[in-house]
Write a protein that holds these residues in place. Structure first.
Motif, PDB file in Angstrom:
ATOM      1  N   GLY A 196       0.784  -1.232   0.000  1.00 13.51           N
ATOM      2  CA  GLY A 196       0.000   0.000   0.000  1.00 13.51           C
ATOM      3  C   GLY A 196       0.812   1.274   0.000  1.00 13.51           C
ATOM      4  N   ASP A 197       2.123   1.163  -0.226  1.00 14.28           N
ATOM      5  CA  ASP A 197       2.979   2.354  -0.295  1.00 14.28           C
ATOM      6  C   ASP A 197       3.063   2.786  -1.763  1.00 14.28           C
ATOM      7  OD1 ASP A 197       4.847   4.348  -0.093  1.00 14.28           O
ATOM      8  OD2 ASP A 197       6.253   3.213   1.146  1.00 14.28           O
ATOM      9  N   TYR A 198       2.005   3.438  -2.234  1.00 13.50           N
ATOM     10  CA  TYR A 198       1.864   3.711  -3.666  1.00 13.50           C
ATOM     11  C   TYR A 198       2.861   4.744  -4.178  1.00 13.50           C
ATOM     12  CZ  TYR A 198      -2.517   1.371  -2.562  1.00 13.50           C
ATOM     13  OH  TYR A 198      -3.440   0.481  -2.109  1.00 13.50           O
ATOM     14  N   THR A 199       3.163   5.737  -3.360  1.00 14.68           N
ATOM     15  CA  THR A 199       4.111   6.772  -3.783  1.00 14.68           C
ATOM     16  C   THR A 199       5.490   6.180  -4.037  1.00 14.68           C
ATOM     17  OG1 THR A 199       2.911   8.448  -2.519  1.00 14.68           O
ATOM     18  CG2 THR A 199       5.168   8.965  -3.168  1.00 14.68           C
ATOM     19  N   GLU A 200       5.966   5.382  -3.095  1.00 15.35           N
ATOM     20  CA  GLU A 200       7.288   4.774  -3.231  1.00 15.35           C
ATOM     21  C   GLU A 200       7.287   3.702  -4.323  1.00 15.35           C
ATOM     22  OE1 GLU A 200      11.286   4.519  -2.646  1.00 15.35           O
ATOM     23  OE2 GLU A 200       9.888   5.986  -1.802  1.00 15.35           O
ATOM     24  N   ALA A 201       6.175   2.989  -4.473  1.00 19.34           N
ATOM     25  CA  ALA A 201       6.061   1.974  -5.531  1.00 19.34           C
ATOM     26  C   ALA A 201       6.191   2.630  -6.904  1.00 19.34           C
ATOM     27  CB  ALA A 201       4.723   1.249  -5.421  1.00 19.34           C
ATOM     28  N   GLU A 202       5.509   3.775  -7.075  1.00 14.84           N
ATOM     29  CA  GLU A 202       5.574   4.483  -8.358  1.00 14.84           C
ATOM     30  C   GLU A 202       6.990   5.018  -8.612  1.00 14.84           C
ATOM     31  OE1 GLU A 202       3.070   7.787 -10.948  1.00 14.84           O
ATOM     32  OE2 GLU A 202       2.777   7.680  -8.779  1.00 14.84           O
ATOM     33  N   LYS A 203       7.654   5.449  -7.562  1.00 11.53           N
ATOM     34  CA  LYS A 203       9.026   5.949  -7.681  1.00 11.53           C
ATOM     35  C   LYS A 203       9.961   4.849  -8.194  1.00 11.53           C
ATOM     36  CE  LYS A 203      12.743   7.934  -4.849  1.00 11.53           C
ATOM     37  NZ  LYS A 203      13.108   8.358  -3.463  1.00 11.53           N
ATOM     38  N   GLN A 204       9.861   3.662  -7.619  1.00 16.26           N
ATOM     39  CA  GLN A 204      10.709   2.545  -8.035  1.00 16.26           C
ATOM     40  C   GLN A 204      10.360   2.091  -9.451  1.00 16.26           C
ATOM     41  OE1 GLN A 204      13.302   1.581  -6.207  1.00 16.26           O
ATOM     42  NE2 GLN A 204      12.712   3.009  -4.588  1.00 16.26           N
ATOM     43  N   ALA A 205       9.061   2.050  -9.750  1.00 17.24           N
ATOM     44  CA  ALA A 205       8.613   1.632 -11.078  1.00 17.24           C
ATOM     45  C   ALA A 205       9.079   2.612 -12.155  1.00 17.24           C
ATOM     46  CB  ALA A 205       7.096   1.517 -11.102  1.00 17.24           C
ATOM     47  N   THR A 206       9.006   3.891 -11.846  1.00 18.44           N
ATOM     48  CA  THR A 206       9.439   4.919 -12.796  1.00 18.44           C
ATOM     49  C   THR A 206      10.944   4.827 -13.047  1.00 18.44           C
ATOM     50  OG1 THR A 206       7.658   6.388 -12.083  1.00 18.44           O
ATOM     51  CG2 THR A 206       9.508   7.399 -13.242  1.00 18.44           C
ATOM     52  N   ARG A 207      11.705   4.609 -11.991  1.00 16.34           N
ATOM     53  CA  ARG A 207      13.163   4.455 -12.140  1.00 16.34           C
ATOM     54  C   ARG A 207      13.486   3.260 -13.034  1.00 16.34           C
ATOM     55  NH1 ARG A 207      17.450   2.897  -7.291  1.00 16.34           N
ATOM     56  NH2 ARG A 207      19.283   2.709  -8.647  1.00 16.34           N
ATOM     57  N   ALA A 208      12.815   2.135 -12.794  1.00 10.13           N
ATOM     58  CA  ALA A 208      13.034   0.939 -13.611  1.00 10.13           C
ATOM     59  C   ALA A 208      12.626   1.194 -15.060  1.00 10.13           C
ATOM     60  CB  ALA A 208      12.245  -0.240 -13.045  1.00 10.13           C
ATOM     61  N   ASN A 209      11.495   1.877 -15.236  1.00  4.43           N
ATOM     62  CA  ASN A 209      10.984   2.176 -16.574  1.00  4.43           C
ATOM     63  C   ASN A 209      11.931   3.072 -17.357  1.00  4.43           C
ATOM     64  OD1 ASN A 209       8.877   4.357 -18.128  1.00  4.43           O
ATOM     65  ND2 ASN A 209       8.597   2.189 -18.543  1.00  4.43           N
ATOM     66  N   GLN A 210      12.448   4.102 -16.713  1.00 14.81           N
ATOM     67  CA  GLN A 210      13.361   5.029 -17.389  1.00 14.81           C
ATOM     68  C   GLN A 210      14.666   4.341 -17.778  1.00 14.81           C
ATOM     69  OE1 GLN A 210      13.608   8.234 -14.532  1.00 14.81           O
ATOM     70  NE2 GLN A 210      11.772   9.264 -15.316  1.00 14.81           N
ATOM     71  N   THR A 211      15.154   3.464 -16.915  1.00 18.62           N
ATOM     72  CA  THR A 211      16.372   2.701 -17.226  1.00 18.62           C
ATOM     73  C   THR A 211      16.137   1.798 -18.427  1.00 18.62           C
ATOM     74  OG1 THR A 211      17.030   2.716 -14.884  1.00 18.62           O
ATOM     75  CG2 THR A 211      18.075   1.077 -16.305  1.00 18.62           C
TER      76      THR A 211
END
Length: 311
Positions: A148-163
């Motif tokens: 349920g930590d959506y903010t941090e989940a999106e942060k990690q997902a975005t980092r992976a996506n950009q890489t």
């Protein structure tokens, strides 16, 4: 010859990506027969070949829903690694497989514990923008989403996506897992347009690479159908997509696989909205029984949403 076993492992790894599970099983069986020949233990390639074989079979068992067998194979791979003089990267590969297995089983605390070690080690070995970080970051995003930590989940997902985009581009099967995670996050947050945009990109690359009849494609189809359902799209079209996804997974993995159970749960959501309660209850009962048979427990976290829908 131990080198022949080594090549069989590599073929099996490719076959797993292509969804050719029977062929992968056949090649791994041949590989283990060669590995088990006593005289082959004297060759320097034996240990690395054995570790790869156990890791690959663990991945296959995880896909097939044979979780105990998958965990046993990963433990054996780690045992062999501990006795070797290899660098840390080999053990981190086994760790990735184990983390994926824990996530699939809903053991998020165990996955989080391993990720807390794995990601810093990867950053130390390969740098903070290495493509090797994509899968660990996706796994971390999955755990955070589940907690349920959506903010941090999106942060990690975005980092992976950009890489991934930087190396492979937007339309790539290497980028697709990051897009599917972002889609899941936006879906959970109610941003259906972003959810649909990301899953459509993932589906486009997966279908181009694997064809329509592939489990990764099927999972993306199911997610797209769920987004369309909540967006108020035509329910007949939604049902057609969900049933297509269900049938692909049934054809590839059988009707007792946990991934089949997850699609049945989505189908039930549609049937409940259509007041087709008997069909919904039947789908949920089958899904619950699959998870119970695979985990030996009625209290597995994967069953929670099934019980909610049944209620």
């Amino acid at each position: 010859d131990i080198l022949y076993a080594q090549e069989l492992n590599q073929i099996a790894i490719l076959q797993l990506k292509l969804g050719e599970y029977d062929q992968a099983t056949e090649n791994l069986t041949k590989s283990f027969k060669i590995i088990d020949i006593k005289d082959n233990r004297d060759y320097k390639e034996w240990r690395a070949t054995s570790i790869t074989a156990f890791e690959t079979r663990a991945r296959l068992n995880g896909i097939l829903g044979m979780f105990d067998e998958a965990e046993d194979d990963l433990k054996e791979a780690n045992r062999l690694f501990d006795k070797s003089k290899s660098d840390l990267s080999g053990q981190l590969t086994s760790s990735t497989e184990l983390i994926s297995l824990y996530i699939q089983l809903g053991k998020y605390s165990d996955a989080e514990r391993l990720l807390a070690t794995q990601i810093p080690e990867y950053e130390k070995l390969y740098g903070t923008s290495s493509i090797r970080l994509i899968e660990p970051l996706v796994n971390k995003g999955r755990v955070l989403l589940a907690k349920g930590d959506y903010t941090e989940a999106e942060k990690q997902a975005t980092r992976a996506n950009q890489t991934a985009i930087k190396t492979y581009g937007e339309i790539s099967t290497k980028t697709a897992p990051t897009q599917r995670l972002l889609s899941d996050i936006h879906y959970t947050l109610g941003d259906l347009n972003k959810a649909k945009d990301n899953i459509t990109k993932a589906l486009k690359s997966q279908e181009k690479q694997f064809g329509r009849n592939h489990i990764e494609v099927a999972k993306s189809i199911s997610q797209l159908a769920l987004i369309k359902f909540h967006n108020g799209d035509n329910k007949d079209e939604v049902e057609q997509l969900m049933l297509e996804s269900r049938d692909i997974i049934a054809n590839k993995l059988g009707k007792s696989n946990p991934q089949y159970a997850e699609v049945l749960k989505n189908v039930a959501i549609l049937y409940i909205s259509q007041r087709k309660f008997n069909l919904a209850f039947n789908s949920l009962t089958i899904a619950e029984n699959i998870w119970r048979s695979k985990t030996g427990s009625k209290t597995n976290i994967n069953a929670a949403s099934i019980f909610t829908l049944t209620g």
